[in-house]
Design a protein around this motif. Structure first.
Motif, mmCIF file in Angstrom:
data_model
loop_
_atom_site.group_PDB
_atom_site.id
_atom_site.type_symbol
_atom_site.label_atom_id
_atom_site.label_comp_id
_atom_site.label_asym_id
_atom_site.label_seq_id
_atom_site.Cartn_x
_atom_site.Cartn_y
_atom_site.Cartn_z
ATOM 1 N N SER A 25 22.017 54.040 3.505
ATOM 2 C CA SER A 25 20.883 53.230 3.077
ATOM 3 C C SER A 25 20.691 53.384 1.586
ATOM 4 O O SER A 25 20.782 54.479 1.048
ATOM 5 C CB SER A 25 19.601 53.702 3.750
ATOM 6 N N ASN A 33 10.505 52.342 12.454
ATOM 7 C CA ASN A 33 11.452 52.595 13.518
ATOM 8 C C ASN A 33 11.131 53.854 14.311
ATOM 9 O O ASN A 33 11.547 54.018 15.441
ATOM 10 C CB ASN A 33 12.828 52.755 12.868
ATOM 11 N N VAL A 53 18.154 53.523 -1.202
ATOM 12 C CA VAL A 53 16.740 53.869 -1.157
ATOM 13 C C VAL A 53 16.170 54.015 -2.561
ATOM 14 O O VAL A 53 16.799 54.601 -3.448
ATOM 15 C CB VAL A 53 16.548 55.196 -0.378
ATOM 16 N N ASP A 81 11.863 49.135 5.420
ATOM 17 C CA ASP A 81 11.181 50.260 6.067
ATOM 18 C C ASP A 81 10.978 51.398 5.059
ATOM 19 O O ASP A 81 11.642 51.451 4.025
ATOM 20 C CB ASP A 81 12.018 50.754 7.259
ATOM 21 N N THR A 82 10.030 52.270 5.349
ATOM 22 C CA THR A 82 9.724 53.397 4.476
ATOM 23 C C THR A 82 10.243 54.689 5.112
ATOM 24 O O THR A 82 9.980 54.942 6.288
ATOM 25 C CB THR A 82 8.193 53.526 4.289
ATOM 26 N N LEU A 83 10.977 55.488 4.339
ATOM 27 C CA LEU A 83 11.401 56.802 4.827
ATOM 28 C C LEU A 83 10.413 57.852 4.345
ATOM 29 O O LEU A 83 9.894 57.758 3.235
ATOM 30 C CB LEU A 83 12.795 57.142 4.278
ATOM 31 N N SER A 141 21.407 48.219 3.096
ATOM 32 C CA SER A 141 22.181 49.195 3.855
ATOM 33 C C SER A 141 23.582 48.669 4.053
ATOM 34 O O SER A 141 23.813 47.464 4.013
ATOM 35 C CB SER A 141 21.512 49.480 5.200
ATOM 36 N N ILE A 146 13.721 51.585 1.831
ATOM 37 C CA ILE A 146 15.097 51.143 2.106
ATOM 38 C C ILE A 146 15.197 49.687 1.672
ATOM 39 O O ILE A 146 14.472 48.831 2.175
ATOM 40 C CB ILE A 146 15.433 51.193 3.610
ATOM 41 N N THR A 172 11.989 60.626 8.628
ATOM 42 C CA THR A 172 11.659 59.670 9.684
ATOM 43 C C THR A 172 11.516 58.298 9.045
ATOM 44 O O THR A 172 11.039 58.191 7.918
ATOM 45 C CB THR A 172 10.309 60.077 10.334
ATOM 46 N N SER A 173 11.960 57.272 9.773
ATOM 47 C CA SER A 173 11.705 55.926 9.265
ATOM 48 C C SER A 173 10.402 55.432 9.890
ATOM 49 O O SER A 173 10.226 55.496 11.099
ATOM 50 C CB SER A 173 12.869 54.981 9.542
ATOM 51 N N TYR A 174 9.499 54.961 9.032
ATOM 52 C CA TYR A 174 8.125 54.699 9.447
ATOM 53 C C TYR A 174 8.018 53.696 10.593
ATOM 54 O O TYR A 174 7.346 53.945 11.581
ATOM 55 C CB TYR A 174 7.306 54.211 8.244
ATOM 56 N N ALA A 212 18.460 51.333 10.200
ATOM 57 C CA ALA A 212 17.983 51.396 8.826
ATOM 58 C C ALA A 212 17.442 50.024 8.476
ATOM 59 O O ALA A 212 18.106 49.215 7.868
ATOM 60 C CB ALA A 212 19.125 51.759 7.887
#
Ligand code: GTP
Length: 603
Positions: free
Chosen positions: A209, A229, A211, A273-275, A199, A196, A225-227, A269
Motif C-alpha cells: 500500500s 476494513n 501510504v 482507508d485510514t491505517l 495499492s 492509503i 489496523t485498517s479503519y 487495502a
C-alpha cells in the motif's frame, strides 16, 4: 527532514501534454535518476501505459531538492490522467497541498485540463500553472495564457513556461513547488494515522500500500489496523520511493512510503482507508467512499477449454486493481464466464488490453452496459424489507414492466472542447444521444467549451470515436458522474420463433426501441444461417412486436446431389456436418453458431 521542508504535490494534465516527461525531468534534476536514461518514462510502469502513452496506475516518488543550502523533501504523487479514475485522482490529491497544472502550449486547454482543474480546485489545492512544449514551432503561450485566465481566472504572470522534452526551465518548476505549495499540516507526536492512496500487488510480498503518513510514525513490526476494513496486520516492510524502493525502519508524518504487511488481496487495502496503530482509537482521515463501477461487460473465453486460464488471469489482474468488480455470469450461448464492472470506458479498455498483453488471453468481451435503477411498485414484500429500489445492469434480470413504478438511468456531465467550426455537427450528435446542453463558453477566438448532461449509456459505445471523426481529431472529451435521473426505459426482447433469447435483449430508452429493434432483427437475419426450420426473428417491447424478419427454411439435403456417388465422400461430408454442429449452440430450440453471438454481443 522537518515538516517545514516537506512539499506534497502532483502533476495534472490532459493526455499527452507531457506529464510523464516532466516527471522524468524532475527526477533527473534532483538526481533521483541518472540524466538521459533514455526518454523512457520511469514512472509509467505498466506496459499498457507505455504503449498508449497514458498513465493508468498512480506511481510516486520522493525527491530531495536543495534550495539556498537547505534540503527539501518533495513528494511527487503521480495521479492517473483520466477521470475514469477520478476516485484515485482525488485520493492522491488528498495527500497533496498543491498541483502543477500542465498544459500543452500548442494544444491549449483540453477537456481533461478542465476536469482536473476542478478536482484540484475542489480539494482547495494551490495550483501552479505550467505551459509545456514551448519549443514547438506552433506553440502559442500567449493564447493559452488567455485561455487559463478566462476559464480559471489564472493570472498570466503566474504561468511558468517550460520544455519538458529539452529540460528547459525545470528549475523554476521545482522552485515554485517549494515557494508556492503550502507546508503540510501534520502532527508528529499524535498517534499514527496513514492514508492509503494506492495499492499494488507483489508476487512475493503480497499487497503493497502506498501510504501518506498524516500523524505520528510507524515502524516495522508494528501491528496496524485498517479503519474501515477493521483488519489487523503486522508491518513487514517499509520503504521510500526514490523512485526505486529504499527500505527503511520507520516512516514519520509528512512522508510517503510503501507499506507491506502480507495482505493477500487488494480488496484488503481499500484506497481511501485510514491505517492506525491497533491499540489506538482514532478518527478516520476522511469520508470514505468505495470505488463504484459504472460500466459493465460480460467476459467469456474464446474457447471453454481456456476457462481456467482466463479465471486465473482475471484474478491476478484484479489483485492489482481493486476497482474492478467480478461476478460469475453464464450464458447458454457463450458458456461460463464473468460479468465485470469498471469505473469507466478507459478502465475497461485498459483491463482488456492488459489481459491480452500480460496474459495472452484471447477473450470475448461483450458490448458495455450501464447500471439502471428501478423503483418497483409497492408489494407486501418490498415494503417490509425496503427493496423497492433495485439496480439492474443485465437485461436478462430486468423485471416485468408491470411491476415497475419508475426507471432511472445514470447521467454524466460531459465537457467537450473543440474548435468552433465543428460545433454544429457535435451539437447534433449530442442531441441525437439525448444530451441536454448546460453551458457553452468561448475560451478564445476559435475554441468553445460545451457542457452536456448525457446519459452514460449513450457515451459508452463509440461516442469518443465519433467525436474525433466529426472534429478531424481536434475535439477532446471528458466526463464525470452526475447521478441518476428518471428516464423512460424498456427491455427490448429478441425472440426466435417466439422464444425470448435473453442474451440478445437490451435495455433501451423508449424512443430508441424501434430503431435498435429493427437493426438487431436485420443483423440477425443476415448472420443466422438457414436451418431445417423456418425462423421468425422478432424484436418486442412489453409483449408488443416492433420488428420482424423471417429466415426461410433450408430445404436441400447436403447429400442429395451425391446419390450414386462415392460412398466415402458422402461419409466425409456427413462427418463434416456433424463437426460443424458441435460448434453450434442450441438457443430457443434453434442451433446457432457461437460466432453469431460473438458478433452480435460485441456490437
Ligand atoms: P499521460 O501519461 O497520458 O498523462 O501522458 P503524458 O502527459 O505523460 O505525456 P508524455 O509525457 O508521455 O508526453 C507526450 C508526448 O509529448 C511525448 O511524445 C513526449 O515526447 C512529448 N513531449 C513532452 N514534453 C515535450 C516538450 O516539452 N516538447 C515537445 N516538443 N514534446 C514534448
Amino acid at each position: 527532514i522537518p515538516v517545514e521542508r516537506i512539499r506534497n504535490f502532483s502533476i495534472i494534465a490532459h493526455v499527452d501534454h507531457g506529464k510523464s516527461t516532466l516527471a522524468d525531468r524532475l527526477l533527473e534534476f534532483t538526481g533521483a535518476i541518472k540524466e538521459n536514461s533514455g526518454n523512457n518514462q520511469v514512472l509509467d510502469k505498466l506496459q499498457v501505459e507505455r504503449e498508449r502513452g497514458i498513465t493508468v496506475k498512480a506511481q510516486t516518488a520522493s525527491l530531495l531538492y536543495n534550495v539556498d543550502g537547505e534540503d527539501y523533501l518533495l513528494n511527487l504523487i503521480d495521479t492517473p490522467g483520466h477521470v475514469d479514475f477520478s476516485n484515485e485522482v482525488s485520493r492522491s490529491l488528498s495527500a497533496c497541498q498543491g498541483v502543477i497544472l500542465l498544459v500543452d502550449a500548442n494544444d491549449g486547454v483540453q477537456a481533461q485540463t478542465v476536469a482536473n482543474f476542478y478536482l484540484a480546485f475542489g480539494n482547495d489545492l494551490v495550483i501552479i500553472p505550467v505551459l509545456n512544449k514551448i519549443d514547438l514551432k506552433n506553440a502559442d503561450p500567449e493564447r493559452v495564457c488567455k485561455q487559463l485566465q478566462s476559464l480559471f481566472d489564472i493570472d498570466p504572470s503566474e504561468v511558468i513556461k517550460i520544455s519538458a522534452k529539452l529540460g528547459k526551465n525545470i528549475d523554476s518548476v521545482l522552485k515554485a513547488v517549494v515557494k508556492r505549495v503550502p507546508i503540510p499540516i501534520v502532527n508528529r507526536t499524535a498517534p499514527f494515522r496513514g492514508l492509503i492512496f494506492d495499492s499494488s500487488f507483489d508476487k512475493y510480498r503480497g499487497v503493497l500500500s502506498l501510504v501518506y503518513v498524516q500523524d505520528g510514525n510507524v515502524k516495522v513490526g508494528d501491528t496496524i489496523t485498517s479503519y474501515h476494513n477493521k483488519k489487523s496486520f503486522e508491518i513487514k516492510t517499509l520503504s521510500l520511493l526514490r523512485p526505486q524502493e529504499v527500505p527503511v525502519e520507520r516512516l514519520v508524518a509528512g512522508q510517503i512510503g510503501l507499506v507491506g504487511c502480507n495482505m493477500r488481496s487488494s480488496k484488503e487495502a481499500l484506497i481511501g482507508d485510514t491505517l492506525h496503530n491497533s491499540n489506538d482509537v482514532i478518527e478516520p482521515l476522511q469520508g470514505f467512499t468505495p470505488a463504484r463501477p459504472m460500466v459493465f461487460a460480460g467476459i467469456y473465453p474464446m474457447d471453454q477449454s481456456q476457462h481456467v486460464n482466463l479465471r486465473s488471469a482475471i484474478e491476478k489482474l484484479t489483485l492489482n486493481d481493486s476497482a474492478v468488480t467480478v461476478d460469475v455470469g453464464t450464458s447458454p450461448a457463450l458458456g461460463l464466464g464473468w460479468r465485470l464492472g469498471f469505473l469507466g470506458l478507459l478502465h475497461m479498455e485498459v483491463f482488456s488490453q492488459r489481459l491480452e498483453q500480460e496474459y495472452a488471453m484471447d477473450a470475448i468481451i461483450t458490448a458495455p452496459s450501464v447500471t439502471y435503477k428501478l423503483k418497483l411498485k409497492p408489494t407486501k414484500q418490498n415494503l417490509k424489507d425496503g427493496t423497492d429500489y433495485i439496480y439492474v445492469n443485465n437485461p436478462a434480470l430486468f423485471p416485468d414492466h408491470l411491476t415497475i413504478e419508475e426507471t432511472l438511468e445514470p447521467i454524466v456531465l460531459g465537457t467537450i472542447i473543440t474548435p468552433d467550426k465543428y460545433m454544429g455537427p457535435i451539437i447534433s450528435m449530442c442531441m441525437e444521444r439525448r444530451g441536454v446542453q448546460k453551458n457553452a463558453t468561448n475560451i478564445d477566438n476559435e475554441r468553445v467549451m460545451l457542457q452536456y448532461e448525457l446519459p452514460l449509456c449513450e457515451i459508452v459505445v463509440d461516442f469518443h470515436d465519433t467525436l474525433k471523426t466529426l472534429s478531424s481529431g481536434y475535439a477532446s472529451f471528458d466526463y464525470e458522474d452526475h447521478g441518476y435521473k428518471p428516464s423512460n426505459l424498456v427491455k427490448l426482447s429478441i425472440l426466435l420463433n417466439g422464444n425470448a433469447v435473453d442474451e440478445l435483449s437490451a435495455i433501451v430508452h423508449i424512443t430508441k426501441a424501434q430503431t435498435v429493434g429493427r437493426q438487431m432483427v436485420l443483423r440477425l437475419r443476415d448472420i443466422i444461417p438457414r436451418q431445417m426450420v423456418h425462423i421468425a426473428v422478432q424484436a418486442a417491447v412489453n409483449g408488443k412486436v416492433l420488428a420482424r424478419e423471417n429466415i426461410k427454411a433450408f430445404r436441400k439435403d447436403v447429400t442429395a446431389k451425391l446419390y450414386g456417388g462415392d460412398v466415402t465422400r458422402r461419409m466425409k461430408l456427413l462427418a463434416q456436418q456433424a463437426a460443424g454442429k458441435k460448434k453450434m449452440r442450441m438457443v430457443a430450440n434453434i442451433s446457432l453458431p457461437r460466432d453469431t453471438f460473438i458478433d452480435v454481443l460485441k456490437k
